[in-house]
Enzyme design. Structure first.
Site, PDB file in Angstrom:
ATOM      1  N   ARG A 287       0.886  -1.166   0.000  1.00  0.00           N
ATOM      2  CA  ARG A 287       0.000   0.000   0.000  1.00  0.00           C
ATOM      3  C   ARG A 287       0.917   1.206   0.000  1.00  0.00           C
ATOM      4  O   ARG A 287       1.730   1.380   0.904  1.00  0.00           O
ATOM      5  CB  ARG A 287      -0.842  -0.067   1.259  1.00  0.00           C
ATOM      6  CG  ARG A 287      -1.989   0.866   1.306  1.00  0.00           C
ATOM      7  CD  ARG A 287      -2.949   0.317   2.372  1.00  0.00           C
ATOM      8  NE  ARG A 287      -3.864   1.341   2.843  1.00  0.00           N
ATOM      9  CZ  ARG A 287      -4.930   1.741   2.168  1.00  0.00           C
ATOM     10  NH1 ARG A 287      -5.211   1.227   0.999  1.00  0.00           N
ATOM     11  NH2 ARG A 287      -5.723   2.660   2.677  1.00  0.00           N
TER      12      ARG A 287
ATOM     13  N   VAL B 170      -3.989 -11.857   1.138  1.00  0.00           N
ATOM     14  CA  VAL B 170      -4.986 -12.777   1.685  1.00  0.00           C
ATOM     15  C   VAL B 170      -5.922 -13.182   0.555  1.00  0.00           C
ATOM     16  O   VAL B 170      -6.445 -12.315  -0.161  1.00  0.00           O
ATOM     17  CB  VAL B 170      -5.779 -12.083   2.827  1.00  0.00           C
ATOM     18  CG1 VAL B 170      -6.848 -13.009   3.376  1.00  0.00           C
ATOM     19  CG2 VAL B 170      -4.822 -11.630   3.934  1.00  0.00           C
TER      20      VAL B 170
ATOM     21  N   ASP C  29     -13.188   2.999   8.286  1.00  0.00           N
ATOM     22  CA  ASP C  29     -13.812   2.703   6.987  1.00  0.00           C
ATOM     23  C   ASP C  29     -14.504   1.350   7.065  1.00  0.00           C
ATOM     24  O   ASP C  29     -14.278   0.445   6.255  1.00  0.00           O
ATOM     25  CB  ASP C  29     -12.768   2.733   5.880  1.00  0.00           C
ATOM     26  CG  ASP C  29     -13.381   3.048   4.515  1.00  0.00           C
ATOM     27  OD1 ASP C  29     -14.623   3.071   4.415  1.00  0.00           O
ATOM     28  OD2 ASP C  29     -12.617   3.256   3.556  1.00  0.00           O
TER      29      ASP C  29
ATOM     30  N   ASN D 160     -14.433  -3.457   2.482  1.00  0.00           N
ATOM     31  CA  ASN D 160     -13.065  -3.449   2.994  1.00  0.00           C
ATOM     32  C   ASN D 160     -12.748  -4.716   3.778  1.00  0.00           C
ATOM     33  O   ASN D 160     -11.850  -4.722   4.624  1.00  0.00           O
ATOM     34  CB  ASN D 160     -12.838  -2.228   3.899  1.00  0.00           C
ATOM     35  CG  ASN D 160     -12.537  -0.981   3.084  1.00  0.00           C
ATOM     36  OD1 ASN D 160     -11.911  -1.056   2.032  1.00  0.00           O
ATOM     37  ND2 ASN D 160     -12.980   0.162   3.582  1.00  0.00           N
TER      38      ASN D 160
ATOM     39  N   ASP E 108      -7.801  -1.618   5.179  1.00  0.00           N
ATOM     40  CA  ASP E 108      -8.094  -0.199   5.029  1.00  0.00           C
ATOM     41  C   ASP E 108      -8.301   0.518   6.368  1.00  0.00           C
ATOM     42  O   ASP E 108      -9.428   0.885   6.726  1.00  0.00           O
ATOM     43  CB  ASP E 108      -9.349  -0.037   4.149  1.00  0.00           C
ATOM     44  CG  ASP E 108      -9.218   1.169   3.260  1.00  0.00           C
ATOM     45  OD1 ASP E 108      -8.402   2.029   3.572  1.00  0.00           O
ATOM     46  OD2 ASP E 108      -9.946   1.239   2.264  1.00  0.00           O
TER      47      ASP E 108
ATOM     48  N   GLU F 238      -6.968   3.425   7.146  1.00  0.00           N
ATOM     49  CA  GLU F 238      -6.584   4.814   6.931  1.00  0.00           C
ATOM     50  C   GLU F 238      -7.405   5.795   7.774  1.00  0.00           C
ATOM     51  O   GLU F 238      -6.920   6.834   8.197  1.00  0.00           O
ATOM     52  CB  GLU F 238      -6.833   5.060   5.436  1.00  0.00           C
ATOM     53  CG  GLU F 238      -6.550   6.364   4.901  1.00  0.00           C
ATOM     54  CD  GLU F 238      -6.593   6.294   3.356  1.00  0.00           C
ATOM     55  OE1 GLU F 238      -6.574   5.198   2.764  1.00  0.00           O
ATOM     56  OE2 GLU F 238      -6.645   7.360   2.782  1.00  0.00           O
TER      57      GLU F 238
HETATM   58  N1  ADP Z   1      -3.676  -7.844   2.154  1.00  0.00           N
HETATM   59  C1  ADP Z   1      -4.408  -7.906   1.035  1.00  0.00           C
HETATM   60  N2  ADP Z   1      -4.630  -9.090   0.437  1.00  0.00           N
HETATM   61  C2  ADP Z   1      -5.333  -9.154  -0.715  1.00  0.00           C
HETATM   62  N3  ADP Z   1      -5.838  -8.083  -1.339  1.00  0.00           N
HETATM   63  C3  ADP Z   1      -5.646  -6.869  -0.792  1.00  0.00           C
HETATM   64  C4  ADP Z   1      -4.935  -6.712   0.428  1.00  0.00           C
HETATM   65  N4  ADP Z   1      -4.886  -5.399   0.719  1.00  0.00           N
HETATM   66  C5  ADP Z   1      -5.557  -4.768  -0.255  1.00  0.00           C
HETATM   67  N5  ADP Z   1      -6.010  -5.635  -1.166  1.00  0.00           N
HETATM   68  C6  ADP Z   1      -6.750  -5.308  -2.405  1.00  0.00           C
HETATM   69  O1  ADP Z   1      -6.629  -3.916  -2.658  1.00  0.00           O
HETATM   70  C7  ADP Z   1      -7.892  -3.262  -2.593  1.00  0.00           C
HETATM   71  C8  ADP Z   1      -7.762  -1.898  -1.920  1.00  0.00           C
HETATM   72  O2  ADP Z   1      -7.278  -2.050  -0.607  1.00  0.00           O
HETATM   73  P1  ADP Z   1      -7.774  -1.189   0.601  1.00  0.00           P
HETATM   74  O3  ADP Z   1      -6.907  -1.511   1.767  1.00  0.00           O
HETATM   75  O4  ADP Z   1      -9.246  -1.360   0.790  1.00  0.00           O
HETATM   76  O5  ADP Z   1      -7.414   0.284   0.137  1.00  0.00           O
HETATM   77  P2  ADP Z   1      -8.196   1.519  -0.504  1.00  0.00           P
HETATM   78  O6  ADP Z   1      -9.642   1.124  -0.597  1.00  0.00           O
HETATM   79  O7  ADP Z   1      -7.974   2.644   0.438  1.00  0.00           O
HETATM   80  O8  ADP Z   1      -7.502   1.702  -1.791  1.00  0.00           O
HETATM   81  C9  ADP Z   1      -8.776  -4.229  -1.823  1.00  0.00           C
HETATM   82  O9  ADP Z   1     -10.121  -4.067  -2.168  1.00  0.00           O
HETATM   83  C10 ADP Z   1      -8.223  -5.568  -2.281  1.00  0.00           C
HETATM   84  O10 ADP Z   1      -8.746  -5.899  -3.546  1.00  0.00           O
HETATM   85 MG    MG Z   2     -10.799   0.043   0.608  1.00  0.00          MG
END
Ligand code: ADP
Ligand code: MG
Length: 376
Positions: free
Chosen positions: A80, A137, A242, A247, A260, A262
């Site tokens: 991220r 994951v 969030d 999420n 998420d 944040e």
């Molecule tokens: N640890 C993880 N394992 C698998 N997929 C992930 C993981 N972290 C994020 N993702 C993927 O990235 C997308 C965005 O992540 P997220 O943490 O919700 O950030 P944001 O919505 O702020 O961009 C998730 O919906 C998922 O598809």
């Molecule tokens: Mg998200």
């Protein structure tokens, strides 16, 4: 009481607009940069075999999928990354290292499923912005684009499976709220209550958003309304921020990772409970306005409140206030995203700035106190 969505694909476009091409990264350059960075983290040879930039879910930080080999095996990772400052990010500040520390704290103190954490890299030099790396994951996420209420694995599931998803998501929420409050969260100033501090930060964000441009009379009205209608607050806890099913990664309808963090904050637990309810209503209203049934039985306000009380012993209070506040927060974020799209030349400024809020009619009805009586 949604606005009319004549073409559901407008929602897809709204998401595309929120990710201007200037903030995208080149996978091959990323692969080289991450390989060089990994060499500073692991003993022996390490190389990145694949980098992918997913297109769906997520608007603010960048999320990339990384496959890397070291120590004789493959690792499936997710990074991220804070947005590049020159991409005019949605929020004025990104503290990826704080997110990393909150997740690590939750992992250590609770049974809440979160991704395995690898490293936090606060130095912007490697990828152009700070980032952290976690384990990938497997599982399914209710999609935002097209929204899961428009037809998705959530809709294809049985009522029992959806009930399981709902109960187990609420259980996770209750577990988060039992977590000792981690250090590093924004704390109230002076004699502010935690809720007042939360509202002040929203107002500060909104004022930053509208600097040098017309604001939204509806948001102004909403900010006045919340200040005038402050409820008695339940004890402040760690809130996820969030808290929505989009999420969560689910395996067999049970959360296998909560993502998420944040917007994690110190405040009354009703902030999360109401966000969970409202964000579903947002997607449900979109589906209904597009002439689809959506998932009216999922995450109903009374059901969520009742299940949360049963699991945690805490009866959620003042959900009229907190769901309205959730709709207001969402309006401010949406307004910011639209301002940005206008600045990038990807959208036209509407005559009425309130039209930049997709759920304008919902927020208006909530502020008028008429929204919930029309929810079937
Ligand atoms: N640890 C993880 N394992 C698998 N997929 C992930 C993981 N972290 C994020 N993702 C993927 O990235 C997308 C965005 O992540 P997220 O943490 O919700 O950030 P944001 O919505 O702020 O961009 C998730 O919906 C998922 O598809
Ligand atoms: Mg998200």
């Amino acid at each position: 009481m949604p606005n009319d969505v004549e073409n559901p694909s407008d929602i897809v476009n709204a998401d595309e607009l929120a990710r201007p091409s200037s903030s995208r990264r080149d996978p091959e350059l990323l692969r080289e940069a991450i390989t060089a960075w990994l060499a500073t983290k692991v003993d022996g040879d390490a190389w990145v075999t694949d980098v992918q930039i997913p297109s769906a879910n997520g608007m603010s930080s960048e999320t990339i999928l990384i496959d890397a080999d070291w120590a004789g095996r493959s690792h499936h990772l997710v990074a991220r990354i804070a947005p590049q400052p020159d991409s005019d990010p949605v929020f004025p500040h990104y503290d990826l290292d704080r997110q990393f520390r909150v997740i690590a704290h939750v992992a250590a103190a609770t049974d809440v499923p979160v991704p395995a954490l690898y490293w936090s890299e606060p130095e912007p030099g490697f990828l152009g912005a700070p980032f952290f790396v976690m384990g990938r994951v497997e599982g399914e996420i209710p999609p935002d684009v097209m929204p899961y209420t428009f037809g998705s694995w959530v809709g294809d599931a049985s009522d029992e499976q959806r009930a399981l998803l709902q109960t187990e998501t609420i259980r996770v929420l209750a577990q988060i709220h039992q977590c000792p409050v981690p250090g590093g969260l924004d704390m109230p100033h002076g004699d502010e209550t935690p809720l007042q501090a939360h509202i002040r930060r929203l107002r500060e964000f909104y004022e930053w958003t509208i600097k040098g441009r017309n604001g939204s009379p509806l948001i102004d009205h909403g900010l006045t309304w919340v200040a005038d209608n402050l409820p008695e607050e339940s004890d402040a806890v760690l809130t996820w921020g969030d808290a929505r099913i989009g999420n969560v990664i689910y395996t067999d309808f049970q959360p296998s990772a909560v993502l998420d963090w944040e917007m994690a904050a110190y405040g009354p637990r009703e902030l999360d409970i109401a966000w969970l309810i409202f964000l579903h209503r947002f997607f449900q209203d979109l589906a209904e306005s597009a002439g689809m049934p959506g998932l009216p039985g999922l995450l109903r306000r009374e059901d969520v409140a009742e299940e949360y009380a049963k699991i945690s012993g805490h009866h959620p209070q003042d959900l009229d206030f907190y769901t309205t506040y959730a709709a207001l927060i969402h309006a401010v974020v949406m307004f910011r995203i639209q301002c940005r799209a206008i600045d990038f030349g990807q959208a036209h400024a509407p005559f009425d700035p309130d039209d930049m809020i997709l759920h304008r009619a919902t927020l208006e009805a909530m502020l008028a106190g008429t929204y919930w009586e029309n929810v079937k």
